[in-house]
Design an enzyme around this catalytic site. Structure first.
Site, PDB file in Angstrom:
ATOM      1  N   PHE A 162       0.844  -1.194   0.000  1.00  0.00           N
ATOM      2  CA  PHE A 162       0.000   0.000   0.000  1.00  0.00           C
ATOM      3  C   PHE A 162       0.882   1.248   0.000  1.00  0.00           C
ATOM      4  O   PHE A 162       0.750   2.126   0.845  1.00  0.00           O
ATOM      5  CB  PHE A 162      -0.930   0.002   1.215  1.00  0.00           C
ATOM      6  CG  PHE A 162      -1.843  -1.192   1.273  1.00  0.00           C
ATOM      7  CD1 PHE A 162      -3.037  -1.196   0.563  1.00  0.00           C
ATOM      8  CD2 PHE A 162      -1.508  -2.312   2.017  1.00  0.00           C
ATOM      9  CE1 PHE A 162      -3.880  -2.288   0.603  1.00  0.00           C
ATOM     10  CE2 PHE A 162      -2.340  -3.414   2.066  1.00  0.00           C
ATOM     11  CZ  PHE A 162      -3.536  -3.402   1.359  1.00  0.00           C
ATOM     12  N   LEU A 163       1.809   1.288  -0.944  1.00  0.00           N
ATOM     13  CA  LEU A 163       2.776   2.378  -1.004  1.00  0.00           C
ATOM     14  C   LEU A 163       2.354   3.412  -2.037  1.00  0.00           C
ATOM     15  O   LEU A 163       1.962   3.065  -3.149  1.00  0.00           O
ATOM     16  CB  LEU A 163       4.166   1.838  -1.367  1.00  0.00           C
ATOM     17  CG  LEU A 163       4.685   0.665  -0.525  1.00  0.00           C
ATOM     18  CD1 LEU A 163       6.084   0.271  -1.004  1.00  0.00           C
ATOM     19  CD2 LEU A 163       4.685   1.012   0.952  1.00  0.00           C
ATOM     20  N   ARG A 170       2.988   7.326 -16.147  1.00  0.00           N
ATOM     21  CA  ARG A 170       2.013   6.291 -16.492  1.00  0.00           C
ATOM     22  C   ARG A 170       0.591   6.757 -16.181  1.00  0.00           C
ATOM     23  O   ARG A 170       0.271   7.097 -15.059  1.00  0.00           O
ATOM     24  CB  ARG A 170       2.330   4.997 -15.736  1.00  0.00           C
ATOM     25  CG  ARG A 170       3.561   4.274 -16.257  1.00  0.00           C
ATOM     26  CD  ARG A 170       3.900   3.063 -15.414  1.00  0.00           C
ATOM     27  NE  ARG A 170       4.363   3.437 -14.078  1.00  0.00           N
ATOM     28  CZ  ARG A 170       4.693   2.558 -13.129  1.00  0.00           C
ATOM     29  NH1 ARG A 170       4.596   1.265 -13.375  1.00  0.00           N
ATOM     30  NH2 ARG A 170       5.120   2.985 -11.957  1.00  0.00           N
ATOM     31  N   GLY A 180      -5.010   9.286 -12.015  1.00  0.00           N
ATOM     32  CA  GLY A 180      -4.217   8.467 -12.927  1.00  0.00           C
ATOM     33  C   GLY A 180      -3.101   7.779 -12.175  1.00  0.00           C
ATOM     34  O   GLY A 180      -3.242   7.448 -10.995  1.00  0.00           O
ATOM     35  N   LYS A 203       1.519  12.941 -10.386  1.00  0.00           N
ATOM     36  CA  LYS A 203       1.435  13.587  -9.081  1.00  0.00           C
ATOM     37  C   LYS A 203       2.786  14.175  -8.749  1.00  0.00           C
ATOM     38  O   LYS A 203       3.821  13.785  -9.325  1.00  0.00           O
ATOM     39  CB  LYS A 203       0.988  12.608  -7.993  1.00  0.00           C
ATOM     40  CG  LYS A 203       1.978  11.466  -7.741  1.00  0.00           C
ATOM     41  CD  LYS A 203       1.530  10.534  -6.633  1.00  0.00           C
ATOM     42  CE  LYS A 203       1.664  11.148  -5.277  1.00  0.00           C
ATOM     43  NZ  LYS A 203       1.399  10.176  -4.187  1.00  0.00           N
ATOM     44  N   LYS A 227      -6.594  -5.090  -1.633  1.00  0.00           N
ATOM     45  CA  LYS A 227      -5.874  -4.067  -2.396  1.00  0.00           C
ATOM     46  C   LYS A 227      -6.778  -3.424  -3.442  1.00  0.00           C
ATOM     47  O   LYS A 227      -6.811  -2.197  -3.590  1.00  0.00           O
ATOM     48  CB  LYS A 227      -4.645  -4.687  -3.063  1.00  0.00           C
ATOM     49  CG  LYS A 227      -3.818  -3.708  -3.907  1.00  0.00           C
ATOM     50  CD  LYS A 227      -3.303  -2.546  -3.070  1.00  0.00           C
ATOM     51  CE  LYS A 227      -2.518  -1.542  -3.902  1.00  0.00           C
ATOM     52  NZ  LYS A 227      -1.210  -2.028  -4.325  1.00  0.00           N
ATOM     53  N   ASN A 231      -7.988   0.577  -3.364  1.00  0.00           N
ATOM     54  CA  ASN A 231      -7.651   1.499  -4.442  1.00  0.00           C
ATOM     55  C   ASN A 231      -8.887   1.994  -5.189  1.00  0.00           C
ATOM     56  O   ASN A 231      -8.982   3.169  -5.556  1.00  0.00           O
ATOM     57  CB  ASN A 231      -6.685   0.827  -5.425  1.00  0.00           C
ATOM     58  CG  ASN A 231      -5.240   0.991  -5.009  1.00  0.00           C
ATOM     59  OD1 ASN A 231      -4.952   1.568  -3.963  1.00  0.00           O
ATOM     60  ND2 ASN A 231      -4.321   0.475  -5.795  1.00  0.00           N
ATOM     61  N   LEU A 253      -9.833  14.327  -1.001  1.00  0.00           N
ATOM     62  CA  LEU A 253     -10.922  15.257  -1.248  1.00  0.00           C
ATOM     63  C   LEU A 253     -10.435  16.479  -2.029  1.00  0.00           C
ATOM     64  O   LEU A 253     -11.062  17.525  -2.005  1.00  0.00           O
ATOM     65  CB  LEU A 253     -11.568  15.705   0.065  1.00  0.00           C
ATOM     66  CG  LEU A 253     -12.476  14.706   0.779  1.00  0.00           C
ATOM     67  CD1 LEU A 253     -13.069  15.325   2.041  1.00  0.00           C
ATOM     68  CD2 LEU A 253     -13.597  14.213  -0.138  1.00  0.00           C
ATOM     69  N   CYS A 255      -1.472   2.849 -10.649  1.00  0.00           N
ATOM     70  CA  CYS A 255      -2.333   1.927  -9.901  1.00  0.00           C
ATOM     71  C   CYS A 255      -3.824   2.108 -10.161  1.00  0.00           C
ATOM     72  O   CYS A 255      -4.499   1.163 -10.572  1.00  0.00           O
ATOM     73  CB  CYS A 255      -2.063   2.067  -8.396  1.00  0.00           C
ATOM     74  SG  CYS A 255      -0.417   1.516  -7.899  1.00  0.00           S
TER      75      CYS A 255
END
Length: 403
Positions: free
Chosen positions: A117-118, A293, A222, A286, A169, A173, A215, A225
């Site tokens: 969960f990285l 990707r 995007g 981000k 997982k 997500n 939020l 994941c």
């Protein structure tokens, strides 16, 4: 096998942007607790546990592509010591643990699901300070052994069956993806009603059942994941005869958000993107990473180029040329002669730009801030207009507003 990459890692050189990782790798090499080898078989010698951390990208039809998993399992099968646990960190469809067991053909080698969960940009911190450890296996002893590996971290553990661990997982997500689509929809309502998304999400975030995370509106979600995991869960749902309409709507809303951003840019330059010069701030999906990707920023940029816009883009972590656009080495170069400047990635350094210099460089006067990152007052003080996502559009220049 990428021998060049292994050689670079062995020398302590890390090519991805991930805070804290180069130092961690260098320390591990110096202390003799970390080494890199070519070939999975070499890594399995005398191992108590082998972790599979290979990519599972979106494959044909949207399902997860498990070829990398299958290839490494085939390579490992004859080299694993008896009792060695094969631990899957990769995000894999429900049932993959059983599939790996069948591919191994080893009753003396247990298989464990231990999803990661990285978050990119904070992976080291997330690993060392996890919210939870999830472990699933049909072999209780192997599951407990994997849980014990994380004991020093002091995180709560969820020990369950393999199918449940695999589904955790995807469920996590996809919930985050739906939350992001929801807030982008609410942001659109804010614009139509004249409300302010910042105030709305602040009011929502104090509710402990909702929380403040995920939020923040933007140009869409995007990365490596969320797009592939939502698609994979939709395909998995279909395979058991369940129409996951809620998740499908979230994915559709994400595409609609990108189209809304493109429409805002077009409106800012007079309605016709052909020949318009657009300066883009940010290309990575981000801040804190150089990962392109499924980047919504890159997606927006590609559509602008396809419509004939002249795009100049700047990202602090990306220097490589991208199809159809000019990638420059300065935000001020991105703004040069631009009809509009668009913030697409939430890099904090964009807040510190000299917006007087940006304004002098631009041809037009519109700043579209799709991350609500900038201080509108700072932008307005230069004679530019500012528009965010889900916030009232401010076109009056600060000088005229107070005059």
């Amino acid at each position: 096998m990428d021998r060049v990459k292994v050689a670079r890692l062995s020398a302590g050189r890390v090519d991805i942007v991930e805070p804290g990782l180069p130092e961690l790798v260098s320390r591990g090499i110096a202390e003799g607790t970390l080494s890199f080898v070519v070939g999975a078989a070499g890594a399995a010698v005398e191992a108590d546990a082998v972790f599979l951390c290979v990519p599972t990208p979106m494959g044909a039809g949207g399902a997860a592509d498990l070829r990398a998993v299958e290839e490494v399992v085939a390579e490992l099968a004859d080299h694993l010591p008896s009792g060695c646990a094969v631990v899957t960190k990769s995000t894999v469809p429900v049932g993959t643990t059983q599939r790996i067991s069948a591919l191994l053909g080893r009753t003396d080698v247990p298989v464990v699901s231990n999803p990661e969960f990285l978050r990119e940009g904070s992976a080291v911190r997330d690993f060392l300070r996890p919210d939870r450890i999830v472990v699933g296996s049909e072999t209780a002893e192997a599951a407990r052994m994997v849980v014990d590996l994380y004991s020093a971290l002091g995180a709560p553990s969820v020990v369950t069956d393999a199918a449940s661990a695999e589904l955790v997982k995807y469920a996590a997500n996809c919930f985050l993806a739906m939350k992001l689509s929801y807030v982008n929809s609410v942001a659109e309502l804010c614009e139509r009603f004249g409300a302010d998304i910042d105030s709305v999400t602040e009011g929502m975030g104090y509710d402990r059942r909702i929380g403040r995370s995920f939020l923040e509106p933007g140009p869409g979600w995007g990365g490596s994941c969320l797009p592939k995991d939502t698609s994979a869960l939709l395909r998995m749902s279909e395979s058991v005869g369940f129409g996951f309409d809620l998740l499908g709507a979230a994915a559709a809303e994400n595409l609609a958000q990108r189209e809304r951003v493109i429409a805002k840019i077009a409106k800012a330059v007079g309605g016709d993107l052909s020949g318009a010069r657009i300066g883009l701030l940010g290309l990575a999906f981000k801040a804190g990473t150089n990962d392109l990707r499924d980047s919504p920023a890159l997606g927006v940029a590609s559509v602008l180029c396809a419509h004939g816009a002249e795009v100049a883009a700047y990202d602090p972590a990306i220097a490589e040329e991208q199809p159809g656009m000019l990638v420059v080495d300065s935000p001020y170069r991105a703004a040069k002669d631009a009809d509009a400047v668009v913030v697409l990635t939430e890099w904090p350094e964009f807040r510190k730009l000299d917006w007087h210099v940006m304004a002098e460089a631009m041809h037009g006067d519109t700043v579209l801030d799709t991350r609500n990152l900038l201080d509108p007052t700072t932008v307005l003080s230069t004679g530019l207009s500012w528009q965010g996502i889900g916030r009232p559009r401010i076109v009056e220049h600060a000088t005229s507003a107070v005059g």
